[in-house]
Design a protein around this motif. Structure first.
Motif, PDB file in Angstrom:
ATOM      1  N   PHE A  87      12.853 -13.398 -51.337  1.00 43.79           N
ATOM      2  CA  PHE A  87      14.274 -13.457 -51.673  1.00 43.79           C
ATOM      3  C   PHE A  87      15.029 -12.295 -51.033  1.00 43.79           C
ATOM      4  CE2 PHE A  87      17.665 -12.000 -54.604  1.00 43.79           C
ATOM      5  CZ  PHE A  87      18.526 -13.088 -54.485  1.00 43.79           C
ATOM      6  N   ARG A  88      14.337 -11.171 -50.845  1.00 45.14           N
ATOM      7  CA  ARG A  88      14.944  -9.982 -50.225  1.00 45.14           C
ATOM      8  C   ARG A  88      14.736  -9.951 -48.710  1.00 45.14           C
ATOM      9  NH1 ARG A  88      13.853  -9.061 -55.357  1.00 45.14           N
ATOM     10  NH2 ARG A  88      15.092  -7.570 -56.567  1.00 45.14           N
ATOM     11  N   ASN A  89      14.332 -11.098 -48.154  1.00 43.77           N
ATOM     12  CA  ASN A  89      14.124 -11.253 -46.705  1.00 43.77           C
ATOM     13  C   ASN A  89      13.083 -10.296 -46.125  1.00 43.77           C
ATOM     14  OD1 ASN A  89      16.167 -13.216 -46.772  1.00 43.77           O
ATOM     15  ND2 ASN A  89      17.745 -11.679 -46.401  1.00 43.77           N
ATOM     16  N   ILE A  90      12.034 -10.037 -46.877  1.00 47.85           N
ATOM     17  CA  ILE A  90      10.950  -9.173 -46.402  1.00 47.85           C
ATOM     18  C   ILE A  90       9.994 -10.030 -45.564  1.00 47.85           C
ATOM     19  CG2 ILE A  90       9.034  -7.654 -47.117  1.00 47.85           C
ATOM     20  CD1 ILE A  90      11.821  -6.559 -47.870  1.00 47.85           C
ATOM     21  N   SER A  91       9.501  -9.482 -44.454  1.00 46.15           N
ATOM     22  CA  SER A  91       8.617 -10.235 -43.550  1.00 46.15           C
ATOM     23  C   SER A  91       7.282 -10.550 -44.230  1.00 46.15           C
ATOM     24  CB  SER A  91       8.352  -9.423 -42.288  1.00 46.15           C
ATOM     25  OG  SER A  91       7.525  -8.319 -42.589  1.00 46.15           O
ATOM     26  N   ASP A  92       6.645 -11.642 -43.762  1.00 48.06           N
ATOM     27  CA  ASP A  92       5.341 -12.035 -44.310  1.00 48.06           C
ATOM     28  C   ASP A  92       4.318 -10.921 -44.139  1.00 48.06           C
ATOM     29  OD1 ASP A  92       6.303 -14.481 -45.114  1.00 48.06           O
ATOM     30  OD2 ASP A  92       5.607 -15.557 -43.335  1.00 48.06           O
ATOM     31  N   TYR A  93       4.383 -10.225 -42.997  1.00 45.78           N
ATOM     32  CA  TYR A  93       3.451  -9.121 -42.748  1.00 45.78           C
ATOM     33  C   TYR A  93       3.603  -8.054 -43.844  1.00 45.78           C
ATOM     34  CZ  TYR A  93       1.509  -4.833 -40.857  1.00 45.78           C
ATOM     35  OH  TYR A  93       0.805  -3.673 -40.723  1.00 45.78           O
ATOM     36  N   ASN A  94       4.837  -7.662 -44.142  1.00 45.14           N
ATOM     37  CA  ASN A  94       5.065  -6.636 -45.167  1.00 45.14           C
ATOM     38  C   ASN A  94       4.716  -7.133 -46.563  1.00 45.14           C
ATOM     39  OD1 ASN A  94       5.771  -4.473 -43.553  1.00 45.14           O
ATOM     40  ND2 ASN A  94       7.932  -5.003 -43.526  1.00 45.14           N
ATOM     41  N   ILE A  95       4.864  -8.418 -46.808  1.00 49.46           N
ATOM     42  CA  ILE A  95       4.487  -8.978 -48.112  1.00 49.46           C
ATOM     43  C   ILE A  95       2.969  -8.870 -48.275  1.00 49.46           C
ATOM     44  CG2 ILE A  95       4.347 -11.097 -49.494  1.00 49.46           C
ATOM     45  CD1 ILE A  95       7.141 -11.841 -48.370  1.00 49.46           C
ATOM     46  N   LYS A  96       2.229  -9.261 -47.223  1.00 46.46           N
ATOM     47  CA  LYS A  96       0.755  -9.166 -47.273  1.00 46.46           C
ATOM     48  C   LYS A  96       0.316  -7.716 -47.499  1.00 46.46           C
ATOM     49  CE  LYS A  96      -0.757 -13.144 -44.536  1.00 46.46           C
ATOM     50  NZ  LYS A  96       0.238 -13.586 -43.564  1.00 46.46           N
ATOM     51  N   THR A  97       0.947  -6.807 -46.771  1.00 45.15           N
ATOM     52  CA  THR A  97       0.626  -5.377 -46.893  1.00 45.15           C
ATOM     53  C   THR A  97       0.907  -4.901 -48.320  1.00 45.15           C
ATOM     54  OG1 THR A  97       1.317  -5.112 -44.599  1.00 45.15           O
ATOM     55  CG2 THR A  97       1.008  -3.098 -45.861  1.00 45.15           C
ATOM     56  N   ALA A  98       2.021  -5.343 -48.878  1.00 51.67           N
ATOM     57  CA  ALA A  98       2.421  -4.931 -50.222  1.00 51.67           C
ATOM     58  C   ALA A  98       1.431  -5.430 -51.273  1.00 51.67           C
ATOM     59  CB  ALA A  98       3.824  -5.458 -50.537  1.00 51.67           C
ATOM     60  N   LEU A  99       0.970  -6.656 -51.124  1.00 49.72           N
ATOM     61  CA  LEU A  99       0.045  -7.229 -52.110  1.00 49.72           C
ATOM     62  C   LEU A  99      -1.310  -6.529 -52.095  1.00 49.72           C
ATOM     63  CD1 LEU A  99       0.872 -11.040 -51.857  1.00 49.72           C
ATOM     64  CD2 LEU A  99       1.620  -9.412 -53.599  1.00 49.72           C
ATOM     65  N   LYS A 100      -1.657  -5.888 -50.966  1.00 55.44           N
ATOM     66  CA  LYS A 100      -2.912  -5.124 -50.896  1.00 55.44           C
ATOM     67  C   LYS A 100      -2.858  -3.880 -51.777  1.00 55.44           C
ATOM     68  CE  LYS A 100      -4.170  -6.611 -46.258  1.00 55.44           C
ATOM     69  NZ  LYS A 100      -3.874  -6.309 -44.867  1.00 55.44           N
ATOM     70  N   GLU A 101      -1.649  -3.483 -52.183  1.00 57.18           N
ATOM     71  CA  GLU A 101      -1.477  -2.316 -53.057  1.00 57.18           C
ATOM     72  C   GLU A 101      -2.002  -2.578 -54.469  1.00 57.18           C
ATOM     73  OE1 GLU A 101       0.360   0.923 -52.350  1.00 57.18           O
ATOM     74  OE2 GLU A 101      -0.573   0.165 -50.523  1.00 57.18           O
ATOM     75  N   ILE A 102      -2.177  -3.859 -54.801  1.00 60.44           N
ATOM     76  CA  ILE A 102      -2.612  -4.233 -56.154  1.00 60.44           C
ATOM     77  C   ILE A 102      -4.130  -4.355 -56.176  1.00 60.44           C
ATOM     78  CG2 ILE A 102      -2.454  -5.987 -57.971  1.00 60.44           C
ATOM     79  CD1 ILE A 102       0.332  -6.705 -56.776  1.00 60.44           C
ATOM     80  N   ASP A 103      -4.763  -3.542 -57.009  1.00 62.52           N
ATOM     81  CA  ASP A 103      -6.215  -3.561 -57.154  1.00 62.52           C
ATOM     82  C   ASP A 103      -6.646  -4.877 -57.809  1.00 62.52           C
ATOM     83  OD1 ASP A 103      -8.896  -2.145 -57.264  1.00 62.52           O
ATOM     84  OD2 ASP A 103      -8.573  -2.602 -59.395  1.00 62.52           O
ATOM     85  N   GLU A 104      -7.598  -5.566 -57.191  1.00 60.76           N
ATOM     86  CA  GLU A 104      -8.032  -6.889 -57.658  1.00 60.76           C
ATOM     87  C   GLU A 104      -8.576  -6.867 -59.082  1.00 60.76           C
ATOM     88  OE1 GLU A 104      -7.514 -10.619 -57.102  1.00 60.76           O
ATOM     89  OE2 GLU A 104      -7.047  -9.244 -55.483  1.00 60.76           O
ATOM     90  N   ASN A 105      -9.400  -5.849 -59.403  1.00 65.91           N
ATOM     91  CA  ASN A 105      -9.969  -5.759 -60.752  1.00 65.91           C
ATOM     92  C   ASN A 105      -8.877  -5.510 -61.792  1.00 65.91           C
ATOM     93  OD1 ASN A 105     -12.562  -6.129 -59.745  1.00 65.91           O
ATOM     94  ND2 ASN A 105     -12.871  -3.931 -59.465  1.00 65.91           N
ATOM     95  N   GLU A 106      -7.944  -4.628 -61.448  1.00 70.42           N
ATOM     96  CA  GLU A 106      -6.827  -4.316 -62.349  1.00 70.42           C
ATOM     97  C   GLU A 106      -5.954  -5.563 -62.562  1.00 70.42           C
ATOM     98  OE1 GLU A 106      -3.170  -1.062 -62.547  1.00 70.42           O
ATOM     99  OE2 GLU A 106      -4.641  -0.867 -60.919  1.00 70.42           O
ATOM    100  N   TYR A 107      -5.813  -6.342 -61.494  1.00 70.26           N
ATOM    101  CA  TYR A 107      -5.002  -7.569 -61.528  1.00 70.26           C
ATOM    102  C   TYR A 107      -5.595  -8.574 -62.517  1.00 70.26           C
ATOM    103  CZ  TYR A 107      -2.352 -11.545 -59.585  1.00 70.26           C
ATOM    104  OH  TYR A 107      -1.518 -12.620 -59.419  1.00 70.26           O
ATOM    105  N   ILE A 108      -6.904  -8.817 -62.395  1.00 73.64           N
ATOM    106  CA  ILE A 108      -7.597  -9.772 -63.280  1.00 73.64           C
ATOM    107  C   ILE A 108      -7.561  -9.254 -64.726  1.00 73.64           C
ATOM    108  CG2 ILE A 108      -9.832 -10.868 -63.799  1.00 73.64           C
ATOM    109  CD1 ILE A 108      -8.479 -11.947 -61.220  1.00 73.64           C
ATOM    110  N   GLU A 109      -7.822  -7.955 -64.884  1.00 74.30           N
ATOM    111  CA  GLU A 109      -7.801  -7.341 -66.217  1.00 74.30           C
ATOM    112  C   GLU A 109      -6.424  -7.504 -66.873  1.00 74.30           C
ATOM    113  OE1 GLU A 109      -8.223  -2.855 -67.951  1.00 74.30           O
ATOM    114  OE2 GLU A 109      -9.534  -3.360 -66.255  1.00 74.30           O
ATOM    115  N   THR A 110      -5.365  -7.280 -66.096  1.00 70.09           N
ATOM    116  CA  THR A 110      -3.999  -7.419 -66.609  1.00 70.09           C
ATOM    117  C   THR A 110      -3.727  -8.857 -67.035  1.00 70.09           C
ATOM    118  OG1 THR A 110      -3.246  -5.620 -65.194  1.00 70.09           O
ATOM    119  CG2 THR A 110      -1.543  -7.080 -66.044  1.00 70.09           C
ATOM    120  N   LEU A 111      -4.169  -9.807 -66.206  1.00 73.45           N
ATOM    121  CA  LEU A 111      -3.993 -11.227 -66.536  1.00 73.45           C
ATOM    122  C   LEU A 111      -4.690 -11.566 -67.853  1.00 73.45           C
ATOM    123  CD1 LEU A 111      -3.319 -14.238 -66.006  1.00 73.45           C
ATOM    124  CD2 LEU A 111      -5.355 -14.322 -64.575  1.00 73.45           C
TER     125      LEU A 111
END
Length: 158
Positions: A87-111
């Motif tokens: 929505f903020r017109n961020i490139s796909d490359y930067n979106i992928k890079t940004a999502l790598k900032e989220i730790d997978e284990n922390e993500y599942i635990e939060t869910l």
């Protein structure tokens, strides 16, 4: 009629530097701010270029801090974060890079934490309706449906 404040390019540069220093911004926010200030397109280009050259405006840094913040503070899932960044017109490359900032284990635990909190707080006697309400909540938060159904499979009809 109201007298709208006018800005020189230098004044606008300083104002936008402060705007960007206060919090990471994306190009879209800066462009909207410049439009509100009534700057002409040529001036906007000069100012945006200045902000980028002096590292006040950095789309990759913005998307990374946005993703970290929305996940840690608002507990958003990757789907919602991706939508918000698009929505903020961020490139796909930067979106992928940004999502790598989220730790997978922390993500599942939060869910799993969110699903159990929502399960406990949902006042619904019908098991299937309750499961749907919790699933809908997690979908709105932006979690992937496959992960949601995996998390909800822990709850059995009693």
């Amino acid at each position: 009629m109201q007298n709208k404040k006018t800005y020189t390019v230098e004044e606008a540069k300083r104002a936008l530097e402060n705007y960007c220093v206060y919090q990471d911004r994306c190009h879209k926010e800066v462009e909207e701010k410049l439009a509100k200030m009534g700057m002409i397109p040529q001036a906007c280009e000069v100012i945006i270029l200045h902000l980028m050259e002096h590292n006040f405006l950095n789309e990759e840094r913005f998307s990374k801090s946005f993703a970290r913040g929305k996940f840690r503070i608002k507990k958003y899932g990757k789907v919602r974060i991706t939508q918000e960044l698009k929505f903020r017109n961020i490139s796909d490359y930067n979106i992928k890079t940004a999502l790598k900032e989220i730790d997978e284990n922390e993500y599942i635990e939060t869910l799993y934490n969110l699903s159990s909190q929502k399960w406990e707080s949902t006042k619904e006697s019908n098991f299937y309706k309750k499961k749907k309400k919790v699933a809908d909540f997690l979908l709105r938060k932006g979690y992937e449906s496959s992960l949601i159904y995996e998390a909800l499979s822990e709850y059995n009809q009693s």
